[in-house]
Write a protein that holds these residues in place. Structure first.
Motif, PDB file in Angstrom:
ATOM      1  N   SER A  42       0.807  -1.220   0.000  1.00 46.87           N
ATOM      2  CA  SER A  42       0.000   0.000   0.000  1.00 46.87           C
ATOM      3  C   SER A  42       0.838   1.267   0.000  1.00 46.87           C
ATOM      4  CB  SER A  42      -0.926   0.003   1.202  1.00 46.87           C
ATOM      5  OG  SER A  42      -0.166  -0.248   2.359  1.00 46.87           O
ATOM      6  N   ALA A  43       1.940   1.213   0.724  1.00 50.15           N
ATOM      7  CA  ALA A  43       2.745   2.422   0.802  1.00 50.15           C
ATOM      8  C   ALA A  43       3.154   2.871  -0.587  1.00 50.15           C
ATOM      9  CB  ALA A  43       3.972   2.174   1.660  1.00 50.15           C
ATOM     10  N   TYR A 101       0.116   4.317  -2.503  1.00 54.75           N
ATOM     11  CA  TYR A 101      -0.448   5.617  -2.168  1.00 54.75           C
ATOM     12  C   TYR A 101       0.598   6.698  -2.003  1.00 54.75           C
ATOM     13  CZ  TYR A 101      -4.240   2.464  -1.026  1.00 54.75           C
ATOM     14  OH  TYR A 101      -5.186   1.510  -1.074  1.00 54.75           O
ATOM     15  N   ALA A 102       1.810   6.291  -2.293  1.00 55.55           N
ATOM     16  CA  ALA A 102       2.878   7.223  -1.937  1.00 55.55           C
ATOM     17  C   ALA A 102       2.691   8.589  -2.564  1.00 55.55           C
ATOM     18  CB  ALA A 102       4.213   6.662  -2.355  1.00 55.55           C
TER      19      ALA A 102
END
Lengths: 813, 351
Positions: free
Chosen positions: B305-306, B309-310
């Motif tokens: 996810s990081a 969505y970074a």
């Protein structure tokens, strides 16, 4: 070891804050915030967290502005925080339904700009702590540390304020960690958190002072004052923690706060924070940390108004100690007075340039404390006064504080304190009070003296002993005798000066509070002391001050008479009092008017007559003859003469102690005096009065030692005839009619008294005469009064005509 | 997806992962378009195998001189397309000369293929691995290529010191900075702090940027490109002496590759942290510090996810490179000036 430096050619010239378009800037910013907030809420409704965060970050970007004034930035901040609350609610809700994302705390940290990033981080941190997503202790620590990245004072203050606001309900307030959840933290973590946040905020706040142009200093200080509550909120938070007890406050909280307060060396911050500490923490804490607090006070910046801080603390503790009406709130082991006394002395010593008014104000507060907390220990209050005097003596011995200076004003305030909380008898026990009073110049002394008198009069305090009266006079000397330092004012100290009159009237009124209720001898002493004191005050004051003494002396003779059974010397004492009065009145005869002494003499004659002691006649005659002499001397003013004569006649009619010899001398003198008056109407009227001297006046029958009425028919008639004759000679018809009416009234009176030779016929002739005369006068408005009088007479007669006695009375009109 | 040969009568397809177990990665296809394609990820020493499917167009047959499959690793200089340097070329003959009359599938297998470098697409250089199938014909060969992505996993570095340094401009600005490591893996977090020893300029803000420097060629024909991968504000406003500003920068969200040094003497890719202070007059004071990036083997449970969505806030576009001014390098890892050992913490609240 050197940094590289590159100059960006697109240097944007940063034209300073323009104050004119602040409103527009704010409106624009708010507009943007609303747009982003709207977008944020819309995507959140569609469950799109990431998009929501993006819009939130955009919205928070508005808080990066440097263009707004603190006040407008605050406005903006309020709105943004409110909108941010939606995000927080949404995320909290997600977690409650088990849908929360676990990586948001990291995700938001990709935000490129620090201000939006930290606002988001705080918001997420808040949500995560509540959802137990991350350990509370670590998140708190992390947030307060990361906030260091915002060094811009305004933005930093608001950011940290938001932090404080968010964690309000999350701060651990327990002694032990919660065993079940991990790392929930204890009270110590909360203390670390707030104290760190506090000191960082304070540093930012102080830094504002030094940013920008010096010409804006004033505005900047104003802005800083507007923001101070943001810093103070930290202290409020601390005070709300339940696990902070006296011990923790003393060992952790206060030292940390003080370290920051002292080291910031900023007077605005120091003043506010000290005040804040005093107000937000409970009284018990202050009581237990007095020494620490006061010691820190000495280390404050020289420009700090230390006086207000100390006074605030003293006042607070004073109020605390006297709350619930008891003085038991202060633990015995805390020597409040001693501590303050010593510490204030130290403070004063450490600040060489402290203005005297501030020193006095401090002493005032101390005095207030000692009087209120240690009501019965006069030595404390006395000590404060003594110290105050010493302080001034050290500056310059025996010089007065210049009038109108702040120091003088403070001294006045100080001297009013004991008057307000004690009655005067206790104030008199403070023997240094007088010495402090003497420091003041004439005008301030005058103010204080007036205040004292008014207070005594308001409280109706009775001063019962001669000794206390003496002490009181020592205090009030300013009002009692001419003052060397009031040279300017002396010329104005006459009856023509309203202020002087008011002042002396007060002094005179004060006299009524000198009462020794059960001890006439004490009262006598008081009278003597008053005389001794007032005799130095000059004639202009005596005019006001002597009459009450004299009247009091007369009153005392009555008291002696009442206890004549117990006091065999009563007559002698009365004699002495009358002598004293005679002497005093004699002094007053030097005044330009004889009216006052004349009245006092007459009053004396009456009093002597009432007392009826052995030599009463002698005394009364002496007084009366004195009065008569004064009347004789009263040349010129005919109106005053007739008035005085009326008084003499009236008094003689009441005095009962004269034997025939004296009485006849006096009544004949008065009758002659009546005929010698200048104006005819005066002659008539006084003659009419004199008739009573020959009728109802009383003389002492020497054989029976009883008084009897004179009842000399012939003389009465002679007077009446003389009066009638004089009336006929009057030119002014309306006056004449008036006098006829009065004449008729007198005749009616004596007719009622059954005086022989006055019968209905005589009355009828008078009535006819009166009616004739009356018809002659014109009926203008001035005569309306006279007509009314006459009408009343006729009304009376009509009423009486029914009686047998008045048969044959003829009234036709 | 398929590259067709000239005068193609066949469709060629590679089946590399019939079980669907191999991870794929999105790769930028070309510099000119923003199209992305998925490529399978391979590691050094891994076998490369699969099946080649050759589909004939209707009612056609193909005569050929043999079918050859190559596994190639090569470096292309993008500014000079002619220069292609192959560092690997494995070849297999899949079929002897003959005639294809129907759709054919041929399995192949290259065991333990050495793949010494990471796939890389840069500004001036491209390092790629691909399979090339050639149907040899009399006039024109039919060729089909299929790229794969190679990732180079590294061990934890044995030595990984923190970076500590005191830098400044005399009587103007002195700072001490510390990054917790000198070598970071691609999902790592840079943690550090800046300690202000002397501040006589009015600083407006401070940011940290990740710079990627790609240099290609050698000798006089060196091409250097600097790209700002990330720009990250770490301080807003002007600090005073004694302030200590924290740094925390997650790397996972950015498009980073491992540091590559002198690959085949053709190119290097290096990363720098650039600490930039901007004053109120927009003057920029900066200090660059190289960090080494390496690829760590990802855990089984991948946290994707990081990455995903970074960029919820788009990174600032690369600005003008700042290395035009001359810089003087600081003394790295000086024990005297390390923030942890500095004894001049006059401000008690700095920590």
């Amino acid at each position: 070891m050197s940094m590289q430096k590159a100059v960006d050619n697109n240097r944007s010239s940063n034209a300073g804050l323009s104050m004119d378009n602040q409103e527009k800037l704010l409106a624009d910013a708010l507009q943007n915030v609303r747009q982003h907030a709207f977008a944020m809420k819309r995507v959140l409704d569609q469950q799109s967290v990431m998009e929501g965060l993006k819009h939130a970050a955009n919205m928070l970007g508005e808080l990066r502005t440097s263009l707004l004034s603190p006040k407008n930035y605050y406005e903006l901040h309020v709105v943004v925080v409110e909108e941010l609350h939606h995000l927080e609610l949404y995320l909290t809700d997600e977690f409650e339904h088990g849908r929360g994302s676990h990586d948001l705390y990291e995700v938001v940290q990709y935000a490129g700009n620090i201000v939006p990033r930290l606002y988001l981080l705080i918001t997420i941190g808040h949500v995560y702590i509540r959802a137990n997503e991350l350990p509370r202790r670590e998140v708190l620590r992390d947030l307060v540390e990361m906030c260091r990245g915002v060094q811009h004072p305004l933005r930093g203050l608001f950011l940290r304020n938001y932090l404080l606001q968010c964690v309000k309900s999350l701060l651990p307030d327990t002694e032990e960690e919660n065993q079940e959840a991990s790392k929930t933290g204890t009270i110590l973590d909360s203390l670390d958190f707030i104290l760190l946040n506090f000191s960082e905020m304070n540093k930012l706040w102080v830094r504002m002072q030094y940013q920008g142009h010096t010409r804006d200093l004033q505005r900047r200080e104003q802005e800083r004052r507007e923001l101070r509550i943001l810093v103070g909120t930290n202290l409020v938070r601390l005070s709300e923690l339940e696990c902070v007890n006296v011990e923790r406050y003393k060992t952790i909280v206060l030292p940390k706060i003080m370290e920051q307060v002292v080291s910031c060396r900023d007077s605005i911050a120091q003043e506010y924070l000290m005040e804040c500490i005093i107000q937000v923490f409970p009284d018990e804490y202050h009581l237990n940390t007095l020494n620490e607090f006061l010691k820190a006070c000495r280390e404050l910046s020289a420009s700090v108004n230390i006086r207000n801080i100390l006074i605030s603390l003293i006042d607070r503790l004073t109020a605390y100690s006297t709350r619930d009406g008891s003085q038991q709130n202060i633990p015995e082991n805390i020597q409040l007075f001693d501590i303050f006394s010593e510490q204030i002395a130290e403070v004063v010593k450490s600040r060489i340039n402290m203005p005297p008014e501030d020193i006095v104000a401090l002493q005032s507060a101390l005095l207030n404390l000692s009087l209120k907390c240690y009501r019965d220990q006069f030595e404390y209050g006395n000590k404060v006064l003594e110290n105050t005097r010493k302080i001034f003596d050290n500056i310059a011995l025996d010089t007065q504080v210049q009038t109108g200076t702040p120091a003088a004003k403070e001294l006045v305030k100080m001297l009013k304190i004991p008057i307000d909380c004690y009655d005067i008898l206790d104030v008199l026990k403070l023997n240094h009070y007088k010495l402090v009073l003497q420091l003041l110049s004439y005008r301030e002394r005058h103010t204080v003296c007036m205040y004292i008198i008014n207070s005594i009069l308001d409280k109706e305090t009775i001063i019962p002993t001669a000794e206390q009266v003496t002490q009181l006079f020592e205090l009030l000397l300013t009002l009692i005798i001419d003052q060397t330092d009031s040279a300017l004012e002396t010329s104005r100290q006459t009856i023509t000066n309203e202020d002087f009159v008011e002042e002396q009237n007060l002094v005179a009124r004060l006299y009524n509070n000198f009462q020794a209720p059960n001890d006439p001898d004490q009262q006598y002493h008081i009278i003597k002391i008053c005389q001794d004191t007032f005799k130095n005050g000059g004639l202009e004051r005596m005019r006001f001050t002597y009459p009450p003494i004299i009247m009091q002396a007369y009153a005392l003779t009555f008291r002696y008479k009442n206890i004549r059974e117990q006091d065999e010397k009563w007559e002698k004492k009365c004699q002495k009092l009358f002598q004293l009065c005679n002497q005093l009145i004699n002094t007053l005869t030097k005044l330009e008017t004889n009216d006052l002494p004349l009245r006092l003499y007459l009053q004396g004659a009456l009093a002597a007559s009432e007392i009826g002691s052995e030599n009463a006649e002698t005394i009364a005659y002496e007084f009366f003859s004195q009065a008569y002499t004064l009347y004789e001397e009263q040349a010129g003013d005919t109106r005053a003469q007739s008035a005085s004569l009326t008084l003499l006649i009236g008094t003689l009619e009441k005095v009962t102690c004269f034997a025939e010899e004296n009485h006849s001398t006096l009544r004949q003198s008065l009758t002659q005096a009546a005929t010698r008056l200048v104006k005819r109407p005066d002659q008539v009227r006084t003659l009419l009065l004199c008739t009573h001297l020959f009728w109802s006046a009383q003389r002492l029958n020497e054989s029976t030692q009883k008084s009897e009425q004179v009842h000399d028919n012939e003389k009465v008639l002679a007077c009446l005839k003389k009066a009638t004759k004089l009336t006929t000679q009057i030119m002014d018809q309306s006056v004449q009619v008036q006098l006829y009416n009065e004449l008729l009234n007198t005749y009616i009176y004596f007719f009622n008294q059954n005086l022989p030779d006055i019968d209905i016929t005589l009355l009828n002739s008078l009535i006819e005469k009166l009616q004739n005369e009356m018809s002659k006068i014109s009926s203008n408005e001035n005569d309306e009064f006279i007509r009314n009088q006459i009408q009343k007479t006729f009304d009376y007669l009509r009423q009486q005509s029914q009686l047998e006695k008045f048969q044959g009375l003829q009234i036709n009109n | 997806m398929d590259l067709l040969g000239l005068g193609s009568k066949v469709d060629i397809d590679f089946l590399l992962d019939p079980q669907g177990q191999r991870k794929q990665i999105e790769v930028k296809l070309d510099d000119n378009t923003n199209k992305r394609i998925l490529q399978y990820i391979y590691y050094d020493g891994e076998d490369v195998g699969g099946t080649v499917q050759i589909k004939l167009k209707k009612n056609s047959k193909v005569e050929h001189q043999g079918i050859r499959l190559e596994f190639i690793g090569q470096i292309e200089m993008l500014n000079d397309r002619s220069t292609v340097h192959e560092f690997i070329n494995l070849s297999k003959l899949l079929a002897f000369p003959g005639e294809l009359t129907e759709n054919t599938s041929i399995d192949f297998h290259f065991p333990n293929v050495e793949k010494p470098y990471e796939s890389y697409i840069g500004i001036n250089v491209k390092l790629r691995y691909f399979l090339r199938l050639t149907i040899i014909r009399r006039f024109t060969n039919t060729v089909c290529e299929r790229d794969i992505c190679v990732q180079q996993l590294s061990q934890y570095p044995e030595i990984n010191n923190s970076i500590k340094m005191e830098v400044g401009i005399e009587d103007c600005l002195h700072i001490e900075f510390e990054y917790n490591k000198s070598k970071y893996h691609l999902k790592d977090v840079i943690v550090g702090k800046i300690y202000f020893l002397l501040v006589r300029i009015k600083i407006k803000h401070m940011e940290i940027a990740i710079l990627k420097k790609e240099s290609t060629g050698s000798g006089p024909n060196i091409y250097a490109e600097t790209e700002t991968i990330a720009k990250y504000e770490i301080m807003d406003g002007a600090p005073v002496r004694g302030e200590s500003i924290p740094i925390r920068l997650f790397l996972g969200g950015y498009d980073l590759t491992p540091t590559m040094k002198d690959v085949q003497r053709k190119f290097s890719v290096r990363y720098f942290l650039n600490l930039v202070l901007v004053d109120e007059e927009e003057r920029r004071y900066f200090k660059q510090q190289e960090i080494v990036l390496w690829r760590k083997q990802e855990k089984v449970k991948q946290k994707n996810s990081a990455k995903q969505y970074a960029h919820f806030e788009p990174p600032n576009p690369a600005i003008k490179p700042e290395d035009s001014a001359t810089g003087i390098s600081g003394s790295e890892n000086s024990p005297v000036y390390g923030p942890s050992s500095s004894g001049n913490n006059s401000d008690s609240t700095s920590d």
